[in-house]
Design a protein around this motif. Sequence first.
Motif, PDB file in Angstrom:
ATOM      1  N   ILE A 146       0.845  -1.189   0.000  1.00  0.00           N
ATOM      2  CA  ILE A 146       0.000   0.000   0.000  1.00  0.00           C
ATOM      3  C   ILE A 146       0.883   1.243   0.000  1.00  0.00           C
ATOM      4  O   ILE A 146       1.949   1.254   0.610  1.00  0.00           O
ATOM      5  CB  ILE A 146      -0.969   0.012   1.206  1.00  0.00           C
ATOM      6  N   ILE A 147       0.420   2.256  -0.709  1.00  0.00           N
ATOM      7  CA  ILE A 147       1.084   3.562  -0.721  1.00  0.00           C
ATOM      8  C   ILE A 147       0.157   4.560  -0.056  1.00  0.00           C
ATOM      9  O   ILE A 147      -1.008   4.676  -0.447  1.00  0.00           O
ATOM     10  CB  ILE A 147       1.385   4.031  -2.155  1.00  0.00           C
ATOM     11  N   TYR A 185       9.294   0.988  -6.105  1.00  0.00           N
ATOM     12  CA  TYR A 185       9.931   0.292  -4.989  1.00  0.00           C
ATOM     13  C   TYR A 185       9.094  -0.906  -4.538  1.00  0.00           C
ATOM     14  O   TYR A 185       9.624  -2.017  -4.373  1.00  0.00           O
ATOM     15  CB  TYR A 185      10.145   1.251  -3.815  1.00  0.00           C
ATOM     16  N   LEU A 186       7.794  -0.683  -4.348  1.00  0.00           N
ATOM     17  CA  LEU A 186       6.932  -1.765  -3.872  1.00  0.00           C
ATOM     18  C   LEU A 186       6.821  -2.885  -4.896  1.00  0.00           C
ATOM     19  O   LEU A 186       6.828  -4.067  -4.530  1.00  0.00           O
ATOM     20  CB  LEU A 186       5.542  -1.223  -3.512  1.00  0.00           C
ATOM     21  N   PHE A 227       5.286   5.535   1.757  1.00  0.00           N
ATOM     22  CA  PHE A 227       4.659   6.853   1.810  1.00  0.00           C
ATOM     23  C   PHE A 227       5.222   7.703   0.682  1.00  0.00           C
ATOM     24  O   PHE A 227       6.389   7.572   0.324  1.00  0.00           O
ATOM     25  CB  PHE A 227       4.964   7.546   3.144  1.00  0.00           C
ATOM     26  N   ALA A 228       4.390   8.589   0.159  1.00  0.00           N
ATOM     27  CA  ALA A 228       4.836   9.501  -0.890  1.00  0.00           C
ATOM     28  C   ALA A 228       4.288  10.895  -0.607  1.00  0.00           C
ATOM     29  O   ALA A 228       3.222  11.059  -0.018  1.00  0.00           O
ATOM     30  CB  ALA A 228       4.349   9.027  -2.255  1.00  0.00           C
ATOM     31  N   GLY A 229       5.048  11.902  -1.026  1.00  0.00           N
ATOM     32  CA  GLY A 229       4.579  13.283  -0.969  1.00  0.00           C
ATOM     33  C   GLY A 229       4.436  13.901   0.403  1.00  0.00           C
ATOM     34  O   GLY A 229       3.660  14.830   0.586  1.00  0.00           O
ATOM     35  N   ASP A 283       5.156   7.617  -7.879  1.00  0.00           N
ATOM     36  CA  ASP A 283       5.723   6.656  -8.838  1.00  0.00           C
ATOM     37  C   ASP A 283       6.971   5.974  -8.285  1.00  0.00           C
ATOM     38  O   ASP A 283       7.190   4.787  -8.529  1.00  0.00           O
ATOM     39  CB  ASP A 283       6.045   7.340 -10.171  1.00  0.00           C
ATOM     40  N   GLU A 284       7.777   6.721  -7.535  1.00  0.00           N
ATOM     41  CA  GLU A 284       8.963   6.126  -6.912  1.00  0.00           C
ATOM     42  C   GLU A 284       8.547   5.060  -5.890  1.00  0.00           C
ATOM     43  O   GLU A 284       9.133   3.987  -5.819  1.00  0.00           O
ATOM     44  CB  GLU A 284       9.802   7.190  -6.217  1.00  0.00           C
ATOM     45  N   ALA A 285       7.524   5.390  -5.103  1.00  0.00           N
ATOM     46  CA  ALA A 285       7.022   4.441  -4.105  1.00  0.00           C
ATOM     47  C   ALA A 285       6.455   3.200  -4.790  1.00  0.00           C
ATOM     48  O   ALA A 285       6.709   2.075  -4.353  1.00  0.00           O
ATOM     49  CB  ALA A 285       5.950   5.117  -3.248  1.00  0.00           C
TER      50      ALA A 285
END
Length: 91
Positions: A16-17, A82-83, A50-52, A77-79
């Motif tokens: 999950i992000i 990675y996932l 987590f992002a942002g 998008d980076e998160a």
Amino acid sequence: SVLEKIEPIAHTLKAIIFDFKEIDSVTDEGIINLKKTIFHLREFGCEIAFAGIKEEFDSLMQNQLDRTIFKVFALKDEAKNYLEEKLESTE
């Protein structure tokens, strides 16, 4: 609450992000609820990113949450990348 929304599907989630790009503030109560949500998801083996996260409450989160059980990225998008890589390496 995030936990109430995730609870019915928590056992099915592999990753999950949490996208914070539109979150302008975080309260202590919000951090407590987020902490409960993270630990609940981790019980099911869910990978978390987590992002942002805005700089003004990143330090609050660092002091309140165990950063070893999730990763933080500037962009969603980076998160996601990675996932995806993490899940591919474990399957």
